[in-house]
Design a protein around this motif. Structure first.
Motif: not given
Length: 179
Positions: A130-141, A36-49
């Motif tokens: 690659x480390x994804x980093x700060x998930x809260x910042x990703x959402x904000x950005x 399984x993988x995701x495109x750019x559009x659905x990537x934010x769905x996985x910015x979670x534990x």
């Protein structure tokens, strides 16, 4: 944290995977084995534990102004993600990694609008995770509103009955529905 053109992403808490082999997930609704993988559009769905239950909603061309204002909120952008308070610490402290794959190895999965992409043959990442980093910042950005709720189910019920686009992941891990 989104794929570059010609790439798709797989998000994981495991930074040691060197080869992805198709498998049938324990929670799969289909019998076929996939990577399984995701495109750019659905990537934010996985910015979670990984195990974090989340309910997500976004505007589509069919979204009514009333549904946008009622569920996302005036002045709150085009997308909202909701998690329960009990998952906030895990959300803030998880070490999440993104694996990049060549997009040509994958095909869309899901109808009428694909929610992911899948491969039926083993796939090796294009490089180290690659480390994804700060998930809260990703959402904000990304301009995605993150909402903390006592219980996901009232929000989920409103979203799925609306004209918004929506997705729910790991909802079996959410608190029980209120009585």
């Amino acid at each position: 944290m989104r794929p570059e053109p010609g790439e798709v992403l797989h998000f994981s808490e495991d930074p040691e995977i060197t080869r992805f082999v198709p498998h049938v997930a324990a929670t799969a609704r289909q019998p076929e084995a996939y990577v399984w993988a995701v495109t750019a559009e659905r990537s934010p769905d996985y910015w979670f534990p990984r195990q974090c239950p989340r309910a997500m909603a976004w505007t589509t061309p069919a979204t009514t102004d009333d549904d946008h204002d009622r569920i996302i909120g005036p002045g709150c952008g085009r997308r909202v993600h909701a998690i329960e308070y009990g998952w906030l610490e895990a959300f803030l402290t998880v070490r999440l990694y993104a694996y990049r794959f060549p997009a040509e190895k994958f095909v869309p999965f899901g109808e009428p609008v694909p929610s992911a992409v899948v491969a039926t043959e083993p796939v090796e990442p294009l490089g180290p995770p690659e480390p994804v980093g700060d998930l809260l910042r990703l959402h904000e950005d990304a301009g995605i509103q993150l909402r903390l709720l006592d219980n996901l189910w009232p929000f989920w019920d409103a979203v799925t009955a609306s004209s918004l686009g929506w997705s729910g992941i790991r909802l079996r891990n959410a608190r029980p529905r209120p009585a």
